[in-house]
Design an enzyme around this catalytic site. Structure first.
Site, PDB file in Angstrom:
ATOM      1  N   GLU A   6      10.945 -20.388   3.486  1.00  0.00           N
ATOM      2  CA  GLU A   6      10.637 -19.420   4.541  1.00  0.00           C
ATOM      3  C   GLU A   6      11.778 -19.480   5.532  1.00  0.00           C
ATOM      4  O   GLU A   6      12.127 -20.561   6.024  1.00  0.00           O
ATOM      5  CB  GLU A   6       9.313 -19.766   5.254  1.00  0.00           C
ATOM      6  CG  GLU A   6       8.108 -19.633   4.341  1.00  0.00           C
ATOM      7  CD  GLU A   6       6.778 -19.911   5.043  1.00  0.00           C
ATOM      8  OE1 GLU A   6       6.701 -19.770   6.283  1.00  0.00           O
ATOM      9  OE2 GLU A   6       5.816 -20.275   4.338  1.00  0.00           O
TER      10      GLU A   6
ATOM     11  N   GLU B 150       3.675 -26.400   3.945  1.00  0.00           N
ATOM     12  CA  GLU B 150       3.709 -27.022   5.277  1.00  0.00           C
ATOM     13  C   GLU B 150       2.628 -28.085   5.387  1.00  0.00           C
ATOM     14  O   GLU B 150       1.764 -28.043   6.284  1.00  0.00           O
ATOM     15  CB  GLU B 150       3.591 -25.956   6.385  1.00  0.00           C
ATOM     16  CG  GLU B 150       4.776 -25.007   6.376  1.00  0.00           C
ATOM     17  CD  GLU B 150       4.919 -24.121   7.611  1.00  0.00           C
ATOM     18  OE1 GLU B 150       4.004 -24.101   8.450  1.00  0.00           O
ATOM     19  OE2 GLU B 150       5.966 -23.444   7.729  1.00  0.00           O
TER      20      GLU B 150
HETATM   21  O1  AHR Z   1       5.270 -16.846   7.650  1.00  0.00           O
HETATM   22  C1  AHR Z   1       4.269 -17.110   8.573  1.00  0.00           C
HETATM   23  C2  AHR Z   1       3.825 -18.577   8.563  1.00  0.00           C
HETATM   24  O2  AHR Z   1       4.872 -19.383   8.974  1.00  0.00           O
HETATM   25  C3  AHR Z   1       3.460 -19.137   7.209  1.00  0.00           C
HETATM   26  O3  AHR Z   1       2.142 -18.868   6.880  1.00  0.00           O
HETATM   27  C4  AHR Z   1       3.659 -20.598   7.404  1.00  0.00           C
HETATM   28  O4  AHR Z   1       4.002 -21.259   6.215  1.00  0.00           O
HETATM   29  C5  AHR Z   1       4.735 -20.682   8.463  1.00  0.00           C
HETATM   30  O5  AHR Z   1       4.380 -21.524   9.498  1.00  0.00           O
END
Ligand code: AHR
Length: 522
Positions: free
Chosen positions: A328, A210
């Protein structure tokens, strides 16, 4: 994506199926289908989409809340049953499910993690503050060796996320050498002295996380420059060529992906990591039907975002060689402060709604198998849409969530070839379907996301027939049903009737259900 067919169009198409060797994407026009309890699906076993890579069922573990400490890792001296410090029950459940790939140590945590803090004698490791997730003191007792040990126990491919935000190209380059150089260099000797003469052969390396947000708050062109600076020093050691994953967009942000790709000047990564969470407006176990519908409807956008990102990458010279990774994903509900206090940050229950969300996602990955390289749900234990939940750092309980069971229902798809399906109603809350095949079997997965309609589903196998079939279903009438520590097996897959008659397969899909049908075709 699946098309929406009117009932008349669907019947006409079913009748002419044998004449259609390949079905073009836009053969039928979209139309809104009336809410109905009967649904038809066409399966095209001869129209292959691509391999269902086991990595589409991947996982993510971060130093966040009780995912690692008190979750997967309880320490060797814990009274909680463990295997060299790893929670025994968690290891057993995860081995049973199969974890194709495991990403670590973050997440946001990765861009403030310095790998040298996590090697050597645990008592001597520095104590740092986890600035992203609550400012607690991280004692680094779980580091690279402990993570690789976990991957070996689980038979999972390790995926390390490197630190771009507060790290340096040299730090990442050295981590790769430490893990992969066979012997003789100072770093390889140090690894051996720390207990692992054999290299770890880590193939997957994230270059930041990110980077548009917690990983450095950059513009895409700034990140592209940094990406090049890091990537140029990430080398092959001992025959293990690093597969570099660049930090991709949040959701459907094509501006980030284009800005990044435009400024790479040849340093193309092997993978681009997009993140897509489906937010929820209620606490996990207290959803209103309306808010559940809002959240589950978002999966249409997830599918669109995957298609768009693939399209953007394919537009670049050699862009089709960049694997699209949904690094994610999952539901991110409102989290009750009391649960966080008791069990850890971002500790979230998983209900039948979460299982339905998982099923919608996994169906998308089958349908878009040609566009995806890897998908990692967030996260494997005790954080967000987790597979396992334990009752806090000292609790002995460990339950398999509804999401775990949804993943187990999709396991038969792994390493099969995804095939084309057409659903009569592919509106956001319509029946979701995917299919895959191997030499002898055809596997169908169906998800009914509606909380107010039971469906009688008839599937037609185009140009094929089945001899026998069996089905398993995950279902609960109560939108907020979940597996608690007191009732750990409330929502589990159960055998479910399915009628197989040549090319026709009939199955009832009650409201809020996920089912997998295995058909013997040879
Ligand atoms: O999964 C929780 C958080 O969500 C992670 O650390 C980040 O990459 C995302 O914003």
């Amino acid at each position: 994506m699946a098309l929406t067919l009117s009932r008349r169009q669907f019947v006409r198409n079913a009748a002419t199926l044998s004449l259609l060797p390949l079905v073009p994407r836009n053969l039928w026009t979209q139309s809104a289908s009336a809410s109905s309890s009967a649904q038809r699906v066409l399966i095209h076993p001869d129209v292959e989409i691509g391999l269902v890579r086991p990595e589409l069922h991947g996982h993510f573990a971060e130093h966040l809340g009780s995912c690692i400490y008190g979750g997967l890792w309880v320490g060797k001296n814990s009274s909680i049953p463990n295997i060299n410090g790893y929670r025994k029950q968690a290891v057993e459940y995860l081995r049973e499910l199969g974890v194709p790939v495991l990403r670590w140590p973050g997440g946001c945590f990765a861009d403030d993690y310095h790998w040298r803090d996590g090697i050597g004698a645990p008592a001597q490791r520095p104590k740092r503050v986890n600035i992203h997730w609550g400012g607690y003191v991280e004692d680094n007792s779980f580091g690279t060796h402990e993570f690789i040990g976990l991957c070996r126990l689980l038979n999972a491919e390790p995926y390390l996320a490197g630190n771009v935000g507060s790290g340096s190209p040299r730090e990442l380059r050295d981590w790769i050498e430490y893990c992969n150089f066979p012997s003789g260099s100072t770093l390889a000797v140090e690894r051996a002295a720390n207990g692992s003469p054999e290299p770890f052969h880590v193939r997957y390396w994230g270059v930041g996380n990110e980077s548009w947000g917690c990983g450095g708050d950059m513009k895409p062109e700034e990140y592209a420059t940094l990406y090049r600076d890091f990537a140029v020093y990430c080398r092959e050691f001992g025959g293990t060529k690093p597969f570099l994953v660049a930090s991709g967009p949040s959701g459907a942000d094509v501006r980030w992906s284009r800005g990044f790709m435009d400024n790479l000047r040849g340093a193309q990564p092997q993978g681009l990591s997009m993140h897509y969470y489906t937010g929820g407006r209620d606490h996990a176990t207290d959803f209103t039907p309306e808010h559940a519908n809002d959240q589950l409807s978002l999966y249409t956008r997830v599918e669109q975002a995957i298609v768009q990102q693939r399209h953007v990458l394919d537009g670049y010279r050699d862009g089709q060689n960049v694997g699209l990774i949904l690094d994610e994903w999952g539901v991110w509900d409102r989290i009750p402060p009391d649960d966080e206090k008791r069990y850890g940050k971002l500790w979230q229950q998983s209900t039948i709604r979460s299982a339905v969300a998982a099923g919608l996602g996994l169906n998308i990955f089958n349908r878009q198998a040609d566009k995806l390289y890897m998908c990692n749900i967030a996260q494997i234990m005790n954080v967000l849409q987790s597979l396992l939940l334990s009752d806090g750092p000292t609790g002995e309980h460990c339950v398999r969530t509804t999401t775990y069971h949804a993943f187990s229902l999709f396991k038969p798809h792994r390493s099969q070839r995804a095939v084309r399906i057409e659903a009569e109603n592919s509106s956001p809350l319509g029946l979701s379907v995917s299919a895959s095949k191997s030499d002898k079997q055809l596997v169908l997965s169906l998800v009914n996301p509606r909380g107010d309609a039971d469906l009688q589903v008839e599937c037609t196998l185009a140009g094929s027939s089945a001899k026998t079939g069996s089905a398993q279903i995950l279902h609960d009438q109560d939108l907020n049903a979940y597996n608690s520590f007191e009732q750990p097996d409330r929502v589990v897959p159960r055998p479910h009737p399915v009628q197989v008659n040549g090319s026709k397969v009939q199955i009832d899909m009650p409201r809020l259900s996920v089912a997998t049908v295995i058909l013997q075709t040879a």
